[in-house]
Design an enzyme around this catalytic site. Structure first.
Site, PDB file in Angstrom:
ATOM      1  CG  ASP A 153      -1.820   0.903   1.091  1.00  0.00           C
ATOM      2  OD1 ASP A 153      -2.072   1.876   0.242  1.00  0.00           O
ATOM      3  OD2 ASP A 153      -2.842   0.938   2.340  1.00  0.00           O
ATOM      4  CD  GLU A 190      -1.024   2.934  -8.156  1.00  0.00           C
ATOM      5  OE1 GLU A 190      -2.273   2.803  -8.245  1.00  0.00           O
ATOM      6  OE2 GLU A 190      -0.278   3.597  -8.880  1.00  0.00           O
ATOM      7  N   GLY A 192      -5.168   3.365  -7.929  1.00  0.00           N
ATOM      8  CA  GLY A 192      -5.455   3.762  -9.208  1.00  0.00           C
ATOM      9  C   GLY A 192      -4.770   4.812  -9.797  1.00  0.00           C
ATOM     10  CG  ASP A 213      -8.917   3.595   1.326  1.00  0.00           C
ATOM     11  OD1 ASP A 213      -8.200   3.645   0.347  1.00  0.00           O
ATOM     12  OD2 ASP A 213      -8.518   3.443   2.746  1.00  0.00           O
TER      13      ASP A 213
END
Ligand code: GLA
Length: 389
Positions: A153, A190, A192, A213
């Protein structure tokens, strides 16, 4: 989530930079995720309030409630498991995760796989230690513990890398995972940005987030899945677009909305990573997550993502399937019930289907003179499979 800097040059230059970066990346497929990954993640229901006992109890639930047999294999610990590095730099779990190797062995003993989470930055989105500068060592640690899946992430990595270096930052971990010799599914997160579909597939990633998110709300679910629709051509066996983990059963949407959420993820060949508390879910939530006919649409071996069209407050999603049939979802965007009329000559097949099955009612749809009128509740779905054989 730490927002990324946006590429400020003209779009054509931004794309050229990322394409140039791609040219250096050649990591063959790891052979995993021939269909979209299925499992559970701790994040949506627990955030960082997650511990070894809860992960084990979740694995017990998956092994007992039919989810394992339905394909939900990955048990993924998201952010919040990390402790400190020892004097040799080895990453350890925090006191809530005293023995990662033992936890992995327990998960494996249940016939399941264990996923974990880290970041290319120095710290993760929730402020835990990331893998920056320790990529090889962390990958080796994960492999030694028996980890099967890594969500990587971006978070604070903008402090260490310019946007054009995003692919290289992910490649470091992709290479490190390969070097371990252990098959570990690689989930790129990441949000998109930075033309992710232009490089993540080349890097051997098995899935990559296409949006921000998800939240337990209708707007968020619809927004994330619509955002991913344009990336359909990049999805296929081994590598999938990821509109984020499921919110089914988390309590802020209606059961109709959760059925639509599940249908849209299945039509979009999205990873089905449940995000609710599996120890306490309602019968309605269980039946949504466990609908085998809907899961089969998601897991279809052709691996095509649905295309979407919209007319007024009705969206139609059409996904071709390996056996020549099609799955079609009609979604009522309206905040009131609406009637939809379906024409069986117009379902995306080149002839009238012999069978048209309602995958939530588990029943054949009856057409009169090729037409059938159905009432859809607010934000409800009609999901069907039409076959010519
Ligand atoms: C980011 C990710 C989420 C979750 C959190 C954890 O926001 O997008 O899915 O992993 O970090 O801190």
């Amino acid at each position: 989530m730490v927002p990324l800097r946006i590429c400020t040059m003209p779009a054509v230059l931004c794309v050229a930079i990322y394409v140039a970066a791609c040219a250096r990346i050649t990591i063959p497929s790891n052979g995993l995720a021939s269909t979209p990954p299925m499992g559970w993640s701790s994040w949506n229901a627990f955030g960082t309030r997650i511990d070894d006992a809860t992960v084990r109890a979740t694995a017990d639930a998956i092994a007992a409630n039919g989810m394992r047999e339905a394909g939900y294999i990955y048990v993924n610990i998201d952010d919040g498991w990390q402790g400190t590095r020892d004097s040799q730099g080895n990453l350890r779990g925090n006191p809530r995760f005293p023995d990662m190797g033992a936890l992995a062995a327990y998960i494996h003993s249940k016939g399941l796989k264990l996923g974990i989470y880290s970041s290319p930055g120095k710290v993760t989105c929730s402020g835990y230690i990331g893998s920056y500068g320790y990529e090889k060592q962390d990958a080796a640690t994960f492999a030694a513990w028996g980890i099967d899946y890594l969500k990587y992430d971006w978070c604070s990595a903008s402090d260490e890398y310019a946007d054009r270096q995003i692919p290289k930052a992910y490649q470091k971990m992709a290479d490190a995972l390969r070097a371990t010799g252990r098959p570990i599914a690689f989930s790129v997160c990441e949000y998109g940005v930075a033309n992710v579909t232009g490089w993540a597939p080349e890097l051997g990633a098995n899935l990559w987030r296409t949006s921000n998110d998800i939240k337990d709300s209708w707007q968020s679910v619809l927004g994330n899945v619509e955002m991913q629709a344009v990336y359909g051509s990049f999805a296929g066996p081994g590598h999938w677009n990821d509109p984020d983990m499921l919110e089914v059963g988390n309590g802020s949407m209606s059961d109709d909305e959760y059925r639509t959420h599940m249908s849209l993820w299945a039509l979009s060949a999205a990873p089905l990573i449940a995000g609710n508390d599996l120890r306490t879910m309602s019968a309605a939530t269980a039946s949504t997550l466990l609908n085998a006919e809907v899961i089969a649409i998601d897991q279809d071996s052709l691996g095509k993502q649905a295309t979407m069209s919209r007319e007024g407050m009705l969206e139609t999603w059409t996904k071709p399937l390996a056996d020549g049939s099609v799955a079609v979802g009609f979604v009522n965007l309206d905040s009131a019930a609406a009637r939809v009329t379906i024409d069986d000559r117009n379902l995306g097949l080149n002839r009238v289907p012999l069978s048209t099955r309602d995958l939530w009612a588990h029943d054949e749809i009856q057409f009169v003179n090729h037409l059938c009128s159905v009432s859809l509740p607010q934000h409800g779905v009609l999901l069907l499979k039409a076959s010519t054989h």
